[in-house]
Scaffold this active site. Sequence first.
Site, PDB file in Angstrom:
ATOM      1  N   ARG A   1       1.868   8.871  -6.391  1.00  0.00           N
ATOM      2  CA  ARG A   1       1.362  10.171  -6.869  1.00  0.00           C
ATOM      3  C   ARG A   1       1.558  10.450  -8.365  1.00  0.00           C
ATOM      4  NH1 ARG A   1      -1.822  10.448  -2.632  1.00  0.00           N
ATOM      5  NH2 ARG A   1      -0.822  11.113  -0.705  1.00  0.00           N
TER       6      ARG A   1
ATOM      7  N   ASN B   1      -5.906   9.128   7.446  1.00  0.00           N
ATOM      8  CA  ASN B   1      -7.203   8.472   7.296  1.00  0.00           C
ATOM      9  C   ASN B   1      -6.970   7.009   6.950  1.00  0.00           C
ATOM     10  OD1 ASN B   1      -9.883   7.893   6.986  1.00  0.00           O
ATOM     11  ND2 ASN B   1     -10.073   8.852   4.977  1.00  0.00           N
TER      12      ASN B   1
ATOM     13  N   HIS C   1      -5.348  -0.731   5.721  1.00  0.00           N
ATOM     14  CA  HIS C   1      -5.140   0.111   6.917  1.00  0.00           C
ATOM     15  C   HIS C   1      -6.186  -0.025   8.032  1.00  0.00           C
ATOM     16  CE1 HIS C   1      -7.818   2.589   4.492  1.00  0.00           C
ATOM     17  NE2 HIS C   1      -6.857   2.999   3.704  1.00  0.00           N
TER      18      HIS C   1
ATOM     19  N   HIS D   1       0.830  -1.211   0.000  1.00  0.00           N
ATOM     20  CA  HIS D   1       0.000   0.000   0.000  1.00  0.00           C
ATOM     21  C   HIS D   1       0.864   1.261   0.000  1.00  0.00           C
ATOM     22  CE1 HIS D   1      -4.162   1.605   1.238  1.00  0.00           C
ATOM     23  NE2 HIS D   1      -3.429   2.639   0.905  1.00  0.00           N
TER      24      HIS D   1
ATOM     25  N   ASP E   1       0.984   2.535   3.723  1.00  0.00           N
ATOM     26  CA  ASP E   1       0.099   3.632   3.318  1.00  0.00           C
ATOM     27  C   ASP E   1       0.924   4.917   3.164  1.00  0.00           C
ATOM     28  OD1 ASP E   1      -2.058   5.048   2.495  1.00  0.00           O
ATOM     29  OD2 ASP E   1      -3.186   4.949   4.364  1.00  0.00           O
TER      30      ASP E   1
END
Lengths: 315, 436
Positions: free
Chosen positions: B74, B288, B242, B70, B315
């Site tokens: 970008r 998040n 996550h 994960h 993440d």
Amino acid sequence: MILKNKDVLGLEELSAEEILGVLEIASRFRAVFDRPVRSVPIMRGRTVVNFFHEPSTRTRISFELAEKRLSADIVNFSTATSSFSKGETLRDTAENLAAMKIDMLIIRHSSPGAAHYLAKVLECSVINAGDGAHEHPTQGLLDIMTMQQRFGDLRGKKVTIIGDIAHSRVARSNIWGLNKLGAEVTLCGPPTMVPGGLARLGVNIEFDLKKAVAGADVLNVLRIQLERHSSKSFPSNREYHRMYGITEDVVRTLKPEAIVMHPGPMNRDVEISSEVADGPRQVILDQVANGVAVRMALIYLLSGGDPGALGVGQD
Amino acid sequence: MEWSWQRIPSEFLVTGVKLCRQGKLGKRKGFLHVRKGRIEGLGIGTPTVEGIPALDGDGLVCGPGFVDLHAHFREPGHEEKETVATGSRAAAAGGYTSVVTMPNTDPAIDNTGMIRYLIDRGKEAGLCRIHPTGAVSPGRDGQGMTEFGDMVNAGAVGFTDDGSPIASGGLMSNALKYADVLGVPIITHAEDRSIVGKGCMHSGYWSARLGMAGMARAGEDAAVFRDIELAKAAGAHLHVAHVSTKGAVEIIRRAKNEGLRVTAEATPHHFSLDHSRCRDYSPLFKVNPPLREPDDVNAVADGLADGTLDCIATDHAPHTVTEKEHQFDQAPFGVVGLETALGVGITYLVNTGVMDMGQLVQCMSETPARIFNLPGGRLEEGAEADFVLFDPACQWVVDADGFQSRSRNSAYLGETLTGRVSATFRGGRLTWRDGG
């Protein structure tokens, strides 16, 4: 020194002594209001910037009045709330302000912690005029001052704060300040508006209005922020009024000396009925007058004003 | 022959290392023999082969190259935050040799051309195996399905609208069924936005105290529960990204006990940090799902230890300094994690006694590779020579200036971590050397 730090960011950061000291100075200024000339030349040549990043009428006017009565030079600037993708960062704003060499910054911002951030990066004094739903220390101080005027020592006094606690910076500043002065605070409102997490701050939570106001010395009625409740945390204004509105029926159950406060602006006949808003228990206009005095006291003290010069301690 | 870091030969030995594989850290020192990009041999003691250069790894642990399920690189769209090249460098510096990238780029990775583009960019960078995931819905709009089949043929290893949940249960159900036939999982970003609303941190004492809008645990729990029920009905492989709540850990534990094909990951920040970190309004702690309460943090750590949560995934979510200079409620969610994952794992899981080193390394390499059916992540004869050498006792202070990532939004800045990557090899080629 009455205030230990260069900034006033919240009542969380102030000690009981500091709060009482500020209020004593505020009461001296309050006495000036009845004179024909209400301004004093204490802040001549000093620049105060009122930076309002969120719409505000009465807090801004109250600060401006306080600054004018201290003869400060004032610069106002307000910005519409900008989205983070386009807007200037607070750091850029802060650096611009620092370059302009101001003496004090009053900031109202929609983001919790905005005043704390600016206080950290700026050398000048910062007064928090409301940071999101976090704190509104000058409102907390003026509320406490108003309670003191009626009751003197607030130890053991019961203060019930009613309404949209979740979104209320006024509630948080009241909680911190009143706890420090030994008052007993109860929060009341629909369960959707009262975060259970606040119980850890040492307050009672009561969802039944009748129980919440029983034996109370002060009802501090918060404004229902209708604009914030798009996701409907209560069914209707009508039901809110019937379940949590402060009406004559509620007031009748109070102790004879109990008072009703509201930080304004009021939604008449939603959180407070017009009869109560205009009735003998309310002290709402005292709150407004005290607001100017409290702000004068803070600005005065933060700019190194000498409490002795105002005759404090000479009684 | 002398070892030279400047010219890594095609055949070499790594000696004096403790091998860490299949959940166990060797007690005695051993060696690794690499030849033409593959592991020729490995074992305890000193190798019998002679006359080839040997890297002296005395004091180091040698494990399979880490596999991250994960990461957000970008590219395309937000190259100011990270690119496949800079992200690959950060990964290599963190000991990673394989990275699964998330498709929430701009535009989203929602067609074969984009999958191929990412794989090509990964090869150009030449540091990690890049395994892209594709978006479930075109443009991640939550409406229809992308061309899963075509994308799997091009190299997609799973599908997800990560960054956003899939609000429609119907779409999730179809995606699970459709992906399963292709042999790949659906990765769920489990969040019921109707519950979470505009929250920017965990809903609890600290959000109430700070005046921040909260994100209730139930928003994650309910979404995990729904997706597990849908996966059960479909008989398909669901991977829960996550995991951050004790409730979600418990729901996943029950599903695994039932024998369902559910796998899950936890991030380093969710097993190490709690919501009190937000007290100074630093957006470096805005993630998040949010940092939650100490009992959630413990539940996530325990979930990793007992296998309820299969693996550690970073993440890794780079954001520019400017974005993270906005106020907490306005700043974007996410922290970088590739370069601190090992140190956080050793500091918060191994040194606290939650798990041993063998298990940590397994959670970061073999298990993630296995559940996503990826090459690499294995330290065994004949496998690709993807491996990491790390010093398990080295203490270091996290400093953004030392990051290879283009971004510096780490939640551990200034913190002292134990455990540091010394060198990373992918296919027998050096991809990272600490201080080199």
